[in-house]
Design a protein around this motif. Structure first.
Motif, PDB file in Angstrom:
ATOM      1  N   THR A 127      33.950  51.447  53.640  1.00 38.29           N
ATOM      2  CA  THR A 127      34.898  50.491  53.058  1.00 38.29           C
ATOM      3  C   THR A 127      34.167  49.414  52.274  1.00 38.29           C
ATOM      4  O   THR A 127      34.566  49.064  51.152  1.00 38.29           O
ATOM      5  N   LEU A 128      33.089  48.878  52.849  1.00 32.53           N
ATOM      6  CA  LEU A 128      32.305  47.850  52.158  1.00 32.53           C
ATOM      7  C   LEU A 128      31.667  48.415  50.894  1.00 32.53           C
ATOM      8  O   LEU A 128      31.603  47.741  49.857  1.00 32.53           O
ATOM      9  N   SER A 129      31.218  49.659  50.965  1.00 30.24           N
ATOM     10  CA  SER A 129      30.616  50.299  49.801  1.00 30.24           C
ATOM     11  C   SER A 129      31.632  50.446  48.675  1.00 30.24           C
ATOM     12  O   SER A 129      31.316  50.217  47.506  1.00 30.24           O
ATOM     13  N   LEU A 130      32.862  50.820  49.022  1.00 30.56           N
ATOM     14  CA  LEU A 130      33.915  50.947  48.014  1.00 30.56           C
ATOM     15  C   LEU A 130      34.247  49.596  47.381  1.00 30.56           C
ATOM     16  O   LEU A 130      34.491  49.508  46.176  1.00 30.56           O
ATOM     17  N   CYS A 131      34.228  48.544  48.191  1.00 26.26           N
ATOM     18  CA  CYS A 131      34.510  47.201  47.655  1.00 26.26           C
ATOM     19  C   CYS A 131      33.455  46.771  46.641  1.00 26.26           C
ATOM     20  O   CYS A 131      33.770  46.154  45.618  1.00 26.26           O
ATOM     21  N   SER A 132      32.203  47.118  46.928  1.00 29.23           N
ATOM     22  CA  SER A 132      31.108  46.665  46.066  1.00 29.23           C
ATOM     23  C   SER A 132      30.889  47.560  44.851  1.00 29.23           C
ATOM     24  O   SER A 132      30.160  47.177  43.939  1.00 29.23           O
ATOM     25  N   THR A 133      31.503  48.722  44.825  1.00 33.50           N
ATOM     26  CA  THR A 133      31.321  49.639  43.697  1.00 33.50           C
ATOM     27  C   THR A 133      32.639  49.918  42.975  1.00 33.50           C
ATOM     28  O   THR A 133      32.873  49.417  41.879  1.00 33.50           O
ATOM     29  N   THR A 134      33.505  50.692  43.620  1.00 32.29           N
ATOM     30  CA  THR A 134      34.766  51.089  42.980  1.00 32.29           C
ATOM     31  C   THR A 134      35.647  49.888  42.651  1.00 32.29           C
ATOM     32  O   THR A 134      36.132  49.744  41.517  1.00 32.29           O
ATOM     33  N   ASP A 135      35.867  49.016  43.637  1.00 30.45           N
ATOM     34  CA  ASP A 135      36.733  47.852  43.407  1.00 30.45           C
ATOM     35  C   ASP A 135      36.123  46.900  42.386  1.00 30.45           C
ATOM     36  O   ASP A 135      36.831  46.350  41.544  1.00 30.45           O
ATOM     37  N   ALA A 136      34.814  46.686  42.482  1.00 29.62           N
ATOM     38  CA  ALA A 136      34.145  45.793  41.526  1.00 29.62           C
ATOM     39  C   ALA A 136      34.246  46.342  40.104  1.00 29.62           C
ATOM     40  O   ALA A 136      34.479  45.592  39.148  1.00 29.62           O
ATOM     41  N   ASN A 137      34.092  47.653  39.947  1.00 24.60           N
ATOM     42  CA  ASN A 137      34.193  48.271  38.620  1.00 24.60           C
ATOM     43  C   ASN A 137      35.609  48.163  38.061  1.00 24.60           C
ATOM     44  O   ASN A 137      35.800  47.965  36.855  1.00 24.60           O
ATOM     45  N   LYS A 138      36.610  48.294  38.942  1.00 23.28           N
ATOM     46  CA  LYS A 138      37.994  48.163  38.487  1.00 23.28           C
ATOM     47  C   LYS A 138      38.272  46.755  37.975  1.00 23.28           C
ATOM     48  O   LYS A 138      38.950  46.564  36.961  1.00 23.28           O
ATOM     49  N   ILE A 139      37.744  45.762  38.680  1.00 27.12           N
ATOM     50  CA  ILE A 139      37.954  44.374  38.265  1.00 27.12           C
ATOM     51  C   ILE A 139      37.278  44.113  36.924  1.00 27.12           C
ATOM     52  O   ILE A 139      37.848  43.497  36.021  1.00 27.12           O
ATOM     53  N   LEU A 140      36.048  44.598  36.778  1.00 28.26           N
ATOM     54  CA  LEU A 140      35.317  44.389  35.528  1.00 28.26           C
ATOM     55  C   LEU A 140      35.980  45.133  34.367  1.00 28.26           C
ATOM     56  O   LEU A 140      36.031  44.628  33.248  1.00 28.26           O
ATOM     57  N   SER A 141      36.496  46.326  34.651  1.00 24.82           N
ATOM     58  CA  SER A 141      37.132  47.116  33.588  1.00 24.82           C
ATOM     59  C   SER A 141      38.443  46.497  33.122  1.00 24.82           C
ATOM     60  O   SER A 141      38.843  46.657  31.965  1.00 24.82           O
ATOM     61  N   ALA A 142      39.115  45.789  34.025  1.00 25.76           N
ATOM     62  CA  ALA A 142      40.396  45.181  33.677  1.00 25.76           C
ATOM     63  C   ALA A 142      40.241  43.894  32.874  1.00 25.76           C
ATOM     64  O   ALA A 142      41.219  43.388  32.322  1.00 25.76           O
ATOM     65  N   GLN A 143      39.024  43.364  32.820  1.00 27.43           N
ATOM     66  CA  GLN A 143      38.786  42.116  32.102  1.00 27.43           C
ATOM     67  C   GLN A 143      38.255  42.388  30.701  1.00 27.43           C
ATOM     68  O   GLN A 143      37.685  43.436  30.424  1.00 27.43           O
ATOM     69  N   ASN A 144      38.456  41.419  29.825  1.00 28.22           N
ATOM     70  CA  ASN A 144      37.946  41.505  28.458  1.00 28.22           C
ATOM     71  C   ASN A 144      37.000  40.332  28.222  1.00 28.22           C
ATOM     72  O   ASN A 144      37.306  39.377  27.515  1.00 28.22           O
ATOM     73  N   THR A 145      35.844  40.421  28.875  1.00 26.00           N
ATOM     74  CA  THR A 145      34.876  39.333  28.815  1.00 26.00           C
ATOM     75  C   THR A 145      33.512  39.876  28.406  1.00 26.00           C
ATOM     76  O   THR A 145      33.292  41.092  28.363  1.00 26.00           O
ATOM     77  N   THR A 146      32.604  38.957  28.133  1.00 27.40           N
ATOM     78  CA  THR A 146      31.235  39.354  27.787  1.00 27.40           C
ATOM     79  C   THR A 146      30.577  40.091  28.944  1.00 27.40           C
ATOM     80  O   THR A 146      29.827  41.058  28.754  1.00 27.40           O
ATOM     81  N   LEU A 147      30.868  39.619  30.171  1.00 28.61           N
ATOM     82  CA  LEU A 147      30.296  40.250  31.362  1.00 28.61           C
ATOM     83  C   LEU A 147      30.771  41.685  31.503  1.00 28.61           C
ATOM     84  O   LEU A 147      29.967  42.591  31.769  1.00 28.61           O
ATOM     85  N   SER A 148      32.074  41.914  31.335  1.00 27.02           N
ATOM     86  CA  SER A 148      32.612  43.266  31.477  1.00 27.02           C
ATOM     87  C   SER A 148      32.077  44.190  30.384  1.00 27.02           C
ATOM     88  O   SER A 148      31.795  45.375  30.635  1.00 27.02           O
TER      89      SER A 148
END
Length: 246
Positions: free
Chosen positions: A113-134
């Motif tokens: 569960t922790l692994s999914l939070c740090s990889t899959t969930d983090a990638n979803k958050i970054l993909s949903a944003q339109n920022t320099t970081l993403s």
């Protein structure tokens, strides 16, 4: 030295006999204890494990299901009464513990569960944003994926081995910390990156600022990676260690 290979039929018969022997041994050991703590770890190849989880949802014991505690008493009490109707017989059968097929309480793997939070969930958050970081994250992961795909091809593997003197690890969904370890390895070959890209005929190389991003990503991910190593330890597997880790 003469070696005789057994036939397929003999091998199958021996495997079957060994299986029956192991089942008998397990049943014998379980019959001598009052309580059993089970750990069930299965990776399903169908529906990403949804079938496995659904089985626990239907047949798994619920922590709040206090009726299960009194099933034996209810069954013993019903034995002392004389059943005079077919409906009473059916009710008694349902109350019989031997007729219930239950699985243990399903406790999800906290490391997974922790692994999914740090990889899959983090990638979803970054993909949903339109920022320099993403944008930077997407660009870095795209270039790293090119190298990881090359590491899966036999011809490219030989080139990678010649340039780096080792192969490249690739992330895997079922291996915790695999993304962290793979990015760490790419960061470690920074000095040979241009040479590797040239021999692999990859024109879109990883730039200096992108290596800097990988470095910062690894620094941020170190606490999670360390926690996953603790939770997957062969010796530190108690609940108190998991709570302390979190």
């Amino acid at each position: 030295m003469d070696i005789t290979l057994m036939s397929l039929r003999t091998l199958g018969r021996r495997i079957a006999n060994y299986y029956e022997k192991q089942v008998t041994t397990i049943k014998s050991e379980l019959s001598e204890v009052e309580y059993v703590c089970t750990a069930l770890d299965i990776w399903s190849m169908i529906d990403n494990g949804s079938t496995f989880v659904k089985a626990f949802q239907i047949f798994g014991v619920k922590l709040s299901n206090i009726e299960l505690v009194d099933i034996d008493k209810q069954f013993q009490g019903s034995q002392s009464l004389e059943d005079n109707s077919e409906s009473d017989d059916e009710e008694t059968e349902l109350m019989n513990p031997e007729s219930l097929h239950l699985l243990p309480v399903h406790l999800r793997c906290c490391a997974h569960t922790l692994s999914l939070c740090s990889t899959t969930d983090a990638n979803k958050i970054l993909s949903a944003q339109n920022t320099t970081l993403s944008d930077m994250h997407a660009a870095v992961m795209k270039k790293c994926n090119v190298l990881w795909k090359a590491a899966a091809r036999p011809k490219s593997v030989a080139i990678i081995q010649d340039v780096l003197q080792h192969t490249l690890s690739r992330p895997g969904e079922t291996r915790c910390n695999s993304l962290f370890d793979s990015l760490k390895q790419i960061q470690s070959i920074k000095e040979k990156s241009l040479l590797l890209h040239r021999f692999l005929n990859i024109k879109n190389v990883i730039k200096e600022n992108e290596f800097e991003y990988i470095k910062e990503y690894l620094i941020c991910a170190v606490p999670v990676a360390g926690a996953l190593d603790i939770m997957q330890s062969e010796t530190i597997t108690y609940r108190r260690h998991q709570c302390r880790t979190f």
